[in-house]
Scaffold this active site. Structure first.
Site, PDB file in Angstrom:
ATOM      1  N   ASP A  66     -11.118   5.073   9.934  1.00  0.00           N
ATOM      2  CA  ASP A  66     -11.490   5.757   8.761  1.00  0.00           C
ATOM      3  C   ASP A  66     -12.885   6.112   9.019  1.00  0.00           C
ATOM      4  OD1 ASP A  66     -12.533   3.415   8.490  1.00  0.00           O
ATOM      5  OD2 ASP A  66     -11.434   2.675   6.733  1.00  0.00           O
ATOM      6  N   ASN A 134     -10.033  -6.439  -2.232  1.00  0.00           N
ATOM      7  CA  ASN A 134      -8.848  -5.785  -3.165  1.00  0.00           C
ATOM      8  C   ASN A 134      -7.627  -5.587  -2.522  1.00  0.00           C
ATOM      9  OD1 ASN A 134      -9.249  -3.658  -1.570  1.00  0.00           O
ATOM     10  ND2 ASN A 134     -10.134  -2.229  -3.385  1.00  0.00           N
ATOM     11  N   HIS A 136      -7.283  -3.904   0.447  1.00  0.00           N
ATOM     12  CA  HIS A 136      -6.883  -2.575   1.155  1.00  0.00           C
ATOM     13  C   HIS A 136      -7.231  -2.655   2.650  1.00  0.00           C
ATOM     14  CE1 HIS A 136     -11.419  -1.640   1.410  1.00  0.00           C
ATOM     15  NE2 HIS A 136     -11.291  -2.103   2.237  1.00  0.00           N
ATOM     16  N   GLU A 141      -6.770   2.364  -0.601  1.00  0.00           N
ATOM     17  CA  GLU A 141      -6.996   1.499  -1.746  1.00  0.00           C
ATOM     18  C   GLU A 141      -5.789   1.102  -2.474  1.00  0.00           C
ATOM     19  OE1 GLU A 141      -9.739   0.221  -1.406  1.00  0.00           O
ATOM     20  OE2 GLU A 141     -11.532   1.393  -1.889  1.00  0.00           O
TER      21      GLU A 141
HETATM   22  P1  PGA Z   1     -15.674  -6.096   5.871  1.00  0.00           P
HETATM   23  O1  PGA Z   1     -14.727  -5.065   5.147  1.00  0.00           O
HETATM   24  O2  PGA Z   1     -15.170  -6.690   7.132  1.00  0.00           O
HETATM   25  O3  PGA Z   1     -17.057  -5.634   5.757  1.00  0.00           O
HETATM   26  O4  PGA Z   1     -15.379  -7.467   4.698  1.00  0.00           O
HETATM   27  C1  PGA Z   1     -13.220  -5.339   5.578  1.00  0.00           C
HETATM   28  C2  PGA Z   1     -12.404  -4.223   5.113  1.00  0.00           C
HETATM   29  O5  PGA Z   1     -13.103  -3.774   3.929  1.00  0.00           O
HETATM   30  O6  PGA Z   1     -11.637  -3.758   5.566  1.00  0.00           O
END
Ligand code: PGA
Length: 240
Positions: A66, A134, A136, A141
């Protein structure tokens, strides 16, 4: 599904990096699906160390999950910059074999279609994933419907709040992103999801032992035949 729990985040990241190394050594032209985020930084640090000790990336193709919309690839907050800083600038991965969605174009529909073409041409051998608090994966999302292919997504408040730590202020976090879709992720031959820290424990529990539902996108991984969750004890604390 396989779940591997390590005493700490260091061990979990090192194990994840060794899975990547094994894939690279086993295949003549491996395709890696790559993720960004704080969790992945130690994985890239290990891979850079492996490279210094002889692991070559010259036949590897990478496809990132992404990118934020509205940030130029040169912007230090973009995932293009993240990948250069933590990985690309330190290994021998050919420039034309690194793919990241373009979030700085005015034709986002064309950018999504172009990315799906890349995905079709390069089936992913190993997909690395983080997980949001959350649930995702990528920037898919929680929602009533999930999109199969590369698409534009409005980031949730949770995600914007979580990612504000990488920006000067929450208002500066882009509100939209372009992300690979669920079908493209699930199409990978093998998936490795790395999660560390207590803040991920609930999302990890719901992903692994909860019902499969679009409001926890990571729960769809239960449908995949070869997925490994790599966790530290804190992220695994809500598992039975
Ligand atoms: P993070 O993000 O490693 O910064 O916690 C993971 C994600 O949101 O997929």
């Amino acid at each position: 599904m396989e779940v591997r729990v390590f005493p700490d985040a260091y061990g979990a990241a090192l194990y994840t990096a060794t899975l990547v190394e094994t894939t690279i050594r086993q295949l003549s032209s491996p395709v890696l699906g790559l993720a960004t985020g704080g969790t992945m930084i130690p994985v890239y640090q290990h891979l850079v160390q492996f490279h210094r000790r002889g692991l070559r990336f010259e036949h590897v193709t990478t496809i990132n999950l992404d990118e934020y919309i509205g940030l130029e690839p040169t912007d230090r907050h973009s995932y293009h910059a993240f990948m250069r800083e933590h990985f690309f600038d330190h290994v021998d991965l050919p420039l034309d074999c690194r793919h990241i969605p373009s979030g700085a174009t005015c034709d986002l529909t064309a950018a999504c279609q172009a990315y799906d073409e890349i995905l079709r041409a390069h089936p992913i051998d190993l997909q690395l994933l983080g997980i949001g608090v959350n649930g995702h994966i990528g920037f898919n999302e929680p929602a009533d419907h999930l999109k199969p292919h590369t698409h534009v997504v409005e980031l949730t408040e949770d995600t914007i709040r979580q990612n504000a730590r990488f920006f000067d202020a929450e208002e500066r976090v882009p509100t939209r992103a372009i992300t690979m879709g669920l079908q493209s992720i699930l199409f990978a031959k093998r998936i490795v999801l790395l999660a560390v820290g207590a803040s991920k424990a609930q999302a990890v529990r719901e992903a692994i032992i909860g019902d499969i539902r679009t409001t926890v996108p990571a729960s769809l991984l239960q449908l995949h035949p070869q997925v490994t969750f790599v966790l530290d004890e804190a992220a695994a604390q809500q598992l039975p």
